[in-house]
Design a protein around this motif. Structure first.
Motif, PDB file in Angstrom:
ATOM      1  N   GLU A 117     -47.008  44.787 -25.406  1.00  0.00           N
ATOM      2  CA  GLU A 117     -45.573  45.064 -25.599  1.00  0.00           C
ATOM      3  C   GLU A 117     -44.902  44.000 -26.462  1.00  0.00           C
ATOM      4  O   GLU A 117     -44.067  44.311 -27.316  1.00  0.00           O
ATOM      5  N   GLU A 118     -45.267  42.753 -26.246  1.00  0.00           N
ATOM      6  CA  GLU A 118     -44.618  41.661 -26.967  1.00  0.00           C
ATOM      7  C   GLU A 118     -44.970  41.645 -28.449  1.00  0.00           C
ATOM      8  O   GLU A 118     -44.270  41.011 -29.247  1.00  0.00           O
ATOM      9  N   VAL A 119     -46.048  42.331 -28.818  1.00  0.00           N
ATOM     10  CA  VAL A 119     -46.413  42.382 -30.248  1.00  0.00           C
ATOM     11  C   VAL A 119     -46.063  43.730 -30.868  1.00  0.00           C
ATOM     12  O   VAL A 119     -46.505  44.055 -31.975  1.00  0.00           O
ATOM     13  N   GLY A 120     -45.286  44.551 -30.143  1.00  0.00           N
ATOM     14  CA  GLY A 120     -44.687  45.725 -30.772  1.00  0.00           C
ATOM     15  C   GLY A 120     -45.217  47.089 -30.414  1.00  0.00           C
ATOM     16  O   GLY A 120     -44.726  48.089 -30.928  1.00  0.00           O
ATOM     17  N   PHE A 121     -46.188  47.179 -29.517  1.00  0.00           N
ATOM     18  CA  PHE A 121     -46.694  48.507 -29.155  1.00  0.00           C
ATOM     19  C   PHE A 121     -47.303  48.485 -27.767  1.00  0.00           C
ATOM     20  O   PHE A 121     -47.477  47.430 -27.158  1.00  0.00           O
ATOM     21  N   ARG A 122     -47.638  49.656 -27.275  1.00  0.00           N
ATOM     22  CA  ARG A 122     -48.272  49.769 -25.957  1.00  0.00           C
ATOM     23  C   ARG A 122     -49.210  50.967 -25.937  1.00  0.00           C
ATOM     24  O   ARG A 122     -49.126  51.859 -26.785  1.00  0.00           O
ATOM     25  N   ARG A 181     -69.423  51.854 -23.266  1.00  0.00           N
ATOM     26  CA  ARG A 181     -68.552  53.036 -23.295  1.00  0.00           C
ATOM     27  C   ARG A 181     -67.157  52.531 -23.656  1.00  0.00           C
ATOM     28  O   ARG A 181     -66.378  52.145 -22.789  1.00  0.00           O
ATOM     29  N   VAL A 182     -66.886  52.506 -24.941  1.00  0.00           N
ATOM     30  CA  VAL A 182     -65.601  51.993 -25.435  1.00  0.00           C
ATOM     31  C   VAL A 182     -64.637  53.163 -25.586  1.00  0.00           C
ATOM     32  O   VAL A 182     -64.870  54.050 -26.405  1.00  0.00           O
ATOM     33  N   PRO A 183     -63.563  53.192 -24.818  1.00  0.00           N
ATOM     34  CA  PRO A 183     -62.638  54.329 -24.916  1.00  0.00           C
ATOM     35  C   PRO A 183     -61.837  54.305 -26.212  1.00  0.00           C
ATOM     36  O   PRO A 183     -61.611  53.244 -26.800  1.00  0.00           O
ATOM     37  N   ASP A 184     -61.446  55.468 -26.672  1.00  0.00           N
ATOM     38  CA  ASP A 184     -60.429  55.562 -27.710  1.00  0.00           C
ATOM     39  C   ASP A 184     -59.074  55.417 -27.033  1.00  0.00           C
ATOM     40  O   ASP A 184     -58.850  56.010 -25.967  1.00  0.00           O
ATOM     41  N   ILE A 185     -58.184  54.658 -27.633  1.00  0.00           N
ATOM     42  CA  ILE A 185     -56.862  54.420 -27.053  1.00  0.00           C
ATOM     43  C   ILE A 185     -55.777  54.906 -28.007  1.00  0.00           C
ATOM     44  O   ILE A 185     -55.757  54.546 -29.186  1.00  0.00           O
ATOM     45  N   VAL A 186     -54.886  55.739 -27.498  1.00  0.00           N
ATOM     46  CA  VAL A 186     -53.705  56.148 -28.262  1.00  0.00           C
ATOM     47  C   VAL A 186     -52.610  55.128 -27.993  1.00  0.00           C
ATOM     48  O   VAL A 186     -52.279  54.850 -26.837  1.00  0.00           O
ATOM     49  N   ILE A 187     -52.075  54.542 -29.045  1.00  0.00           N
ATOM     50  CA  ILE A 187     -50.988  53.575 -28.887  1.00  0.00           C
ATOM     51  C   ILE A 187     -49.738  54.095 -29.582  1.00  0.00           C
ATOM     52  O   ILE A 187     -49.819  54.929 -30.489  1.00  0.00           O
ATOM     53  N   PHE A 188     -48.586  53.606 -29.146  1.00  0.00           N
ATOM     54  CA  PHE A 188     -47.330  53.967 -29.810  1.00  0.00           C
ATOM     55  C   PHE A 188     -46.422  52.759 -29.883  1.00  0.00           C
ATOM     56  O   PHE A 188     -46.476  51.855 -29.036  1.00  0.00           O
ATOM     57  N   GLY A 189     -45.595  52.725 -30.927  1.00  0.00           N
ATOM     58  CA  GLY A 189     -44.714  51.588 -31.144  1.00  0.00           C
ATOM     59  C   GLY A 189     -43.573  51.534 -30.150  1.00  0.00           C
ATOM     60  O   GLY A 189     -43.096  52.562 -29.667  1.00  0.00           O
ATOM     61  N   ASN A 190     -43.109  50.335 -29.847  1.00  0.00           N
ATOM     62  CA  ASN A 190     -41.979  50.163 -28.931  1.00  0.00           C
ATOM     63  C   ASN A 190     -40.746  50.929 -29.399  1.00  0.00           C
ATOM     64  O   ASN A 190     -39.934  51.387 -28.589  1.00  0.00           O
ATOM     65  N   LYS A 191     -40.612  51.083 -30.722  1.00  0.00           N
ATOM     66  CA  LYS A 191     -39.429  51.743 -31.269  1.00  0.00           C
ATOM     67  C   LYS A 191     -39.369  53.228 -30.921  1.00  0.00           C
ATOM     68  O   LYS A 191     -38.303  53.840 -31.002  1.00  0.00           O
ATOM     69  N   VAL A 192     -40.513  53.804 -30.536  1.00  0.00           N
ATOM     70  CA  VAL A 192     -40.524  55.218 -30.151  1.00  0.00           C
ATOM     71  C   VAL A 192     -39.604  55.442 -28.960  1.00  0.00           C
ATOM     72  O   VAL A 192     -38.889  56.455 -28.882  1.00  0.00           O
ATOM     73  N   SER A 218     -58.120  41.899 -30.797  1.00  0.00           N
ATOM     74  CA  SER A 218     -57.462  40.790 -31.478  1.00  0.00           C
ATOM     75  C   SER A 218     -55.953  40.780 -31.248  1.00  0.00           C
ATOM     76  O   SER A 218     -55.276  39.815 -31.610  1.00  0.00           O
ATOM     77  N   PHE A 219     -55.408  41.837 -30.650  1.00  0.00           N
ATOM     78  CA  PHE A 219     -53.985  41.903 -30.341  1.00  0.00           C
ATOM     79  C   PHE A 219     -53.711  41.561 -28.873  1.00  0.00           C
ATOM     80  O   PHE A 219     -52.633  41.133 -28.528  1.00  0.00           O
ATOM     81  N   VAL A 261     -48.115  50.711 -36.862  1.00  0.00           N
ATOM     82  CA  VAL A 261     -47.423  51.021 -35.605  1.00  0.00           C
ATOM     83  C   VAL A 261     -46.531  49.848 -35.209  1.00  0.00           C
ATOM     84  O   VAL A 261     -45.379  50.027 -34.789  1.00  0.00           O
ATOM     85  N   GLN A 262     -47.051  48.645 -35.337  1.00  0.00           N
ATOM     86  CA  GLN A 262     -46.270  47.445 -35.009  1.00  0.00           C
ATOM     87  C   GLN A 262     -44.967  47.393 -35.794  1.00  0.00           C
ATOM     88  O   GLN A 262     -43.910  47.061 -35.252  1.00  0.00           O
ATOM     89  N   SER A 263     -45.062  47.714 -37.083  1.00  0.00           N
ATOM     90  CA  SER A 263     -43.892  47.603 -37.953  1.00  0.00           C
ATOM     91  C   SER A 263     -42.926  48.766 -37.802  1.00  0.00           C
ATOM     92  O   SER A 263     -41.793  48.699 -38.276  1.00  0.00           O
ATOM     93  N   GLY A 264     -43.388  49.859 -37.170  1.00  0.00           N
ATOM     94  CA  GLY A 264     -42.548  51.033 -37.030  1.00  0.00           C
ATOM     95  C   GLY A 264     -42.676  52.016 -38.179  1.00  0.00           C
ATOM     96  O   GLY A 264     -41.980  53.036 -38.221  1.00  0.00           O
ATOM     97  N   ALA A 265     -43.594  51.739 -39.120  1.00  0.00           N
ATOM     98  CA  ALA A 265     -43.794  52.646 -40.251  1.00  0.00           C
ATOM     99  C   ALA A 265     -44.374  53.973 -39.781  1.00  0.00           C
ATOM    100  O   ALA A 265     -44.103  55.024 -40.361  1.00  0.00           O
ATOM    101  N   ILE A 266     -45.222  53.923 -38.756  1.00  0.00           N
ATOM    102  CA  ILE A 266     -45.697  55.122 -38.075  1.00  0.00           C
ATOM    103  C   ILE A 266     -45.468  54.933 -36.581  1.00  0.00           C
ATOM    104  O   ILE A 266     -45.217  53.809 -36.118  1.00  0.00           O
TER     105      ILE A 266
END
Length: 329
Positions: free
Chosen positions: A135-140, A235-246, A97-98, A80-85
């Motif tokens: 955001e600064e590392v490429g996704f949110r 209770r650890v939530p699942d998080i949907v993330i998307f790349g800044n390029k989206v 870690s991010f 996601v960070q790289s924009g491959a997906i």
């Protein structure tokens, strides 16, 4: 006359072809990859894509790569960070870690119950700074899905009290907070990707793990573990993330549709979660003979992890969010 009809037919074919090519050219295809998941979470992710396509009149479609086809959670985040997906869905602890702020979700006994959990996750004041912290590392972050409570499941023994964890090698997510939690409870944390847990249990490399009931059925850990003990430590939530390029690919109305589709998919998943958990539990008893039990006292576990809470209270980057969550009880 025949020549005229042939010419008209040819023109129609050419125009239709050009229109279809133009439509195909304008259609935006977004790639969504994810690992092993419960059926209800898979349904929610599919729902998001369907809603997005509907809300954009087919201008934006989502293409899925399920069941770790493109790698584990760490690899998917990096893609996601790289924009491959464009999207992935990972456990909140995998994002620690991010951005250190995500470590809040690995804090044991942070939430009083399911109601408290959802109230926090739906709070824009709390979640906006968390979602935008990467955001600064490429996704949110985009939205969340309920991943239920996490408890211990073991190969050869029930966990009734913290004493039962002493000397036990427990698989945990690759999270500093999860590692510290097991240490405080008296166990021996063994961080590893979820895909390696089955074999590690089978070969005796670990004595147990901690997750929700779907680890027993979907990952088939019930084939190599027998006892599930409800201490309900996180209770650890699942998080949907998307790349800044989206955001560069979509116009304003399409971005609005994306957020609407994500929100509605979360509401859909919340409604289905409880029933789905009950079905998974029944299936695990029937298929694997899984034995479920409650711990003698959750307070005994809570007491041992209080040092972690004290650390979060004084952590400058997390203390404000920690206090907001606690005060929402």
């Amino acid at each position: 006359m025949k020549k005229l009809l042939s010419l008209l037919l040819l023109c129609t074919v050419v125009v239709t072809t050009l229109i279809l090519k133009e439509q195909k050219k304008e259609q935006i295809v977004l790639k969504f990859a994810y690992g092993s998941n419960s059926p209800v979470v898979k349904d929610a992710m599919a729902k998001m894509g369907k809603l997005l396509e509907e809300k954009t009149n087919g201008e934006v479609v989502v293409e899925y790569y399920p069941d770790s086809q493109l790698g584990g959670e760490r690899e998917l985040i990096e893609l996601v960070q790289s924009g491959a997906i464009d999207f992935t869905k990972v456990a909140g602890a995998a994002l620690e870690s991010f951005s250190k702020v995500y470590s809040i979700f690995g804090l044991p006994y942070l939430f009083d119950n399911e109601t408290h959990f959802h109230k926090v996750m739906q709070s824009e004041d709390i979640m906006r700074p968390i979602y935008t912290s990467t955001e600064e590392v490429g996704f949110r972050g985009l939205t969340y899905y309920d991943s239920g409570q996490r408890s211990f499941y073991m190969k050869n023994k029930q966990i009734k009290s913290p004493e039962d964890l002493k000397g036990m090698k427990i698989r945990v997510m690759q999270s500093e907070t999860a590692i510290r939690m097991i240490q405080l409870m008296g166990g021996s944390p063994t961080p590893m990707p979820n895909g390696e847990t089955y074999t590690a249990l089978q070969q005796g490399i670990i004595d147990g793990a901690e997750s929700n009931e779907f680890a027993i059925t979907e990952a088939r850990h019930g084939e190599v573990a027998r006892y599930y003990s409800y201490d309900e430590h996180t209770r650890v939530p699942d998080i949907v993330i998307f790349g800044n390029k989206v955001l560069e690919k979509l116009n304003d109305s399409q971005i609005e549709a994306l957020y609407e589709a994500a929100y509605e998919s979360t509401e859909f998943q919340k409604e289905k979660w409880g029933e789905s958990v009950a079905q998974a539990r029944e299936q695990s008893i029937k298929d694997f003979g899984m034995i479920y039990s409650d711990v003698t006292s959750k307070d005994a576990f809570k007491k041992l992890v209080q040092p972690l809470h004290e650390e979060f209270k004084i952590n400058e980057s997390i203390s404000e969010i920690y206090n907001s969550i606690v005060n929402m009880k």
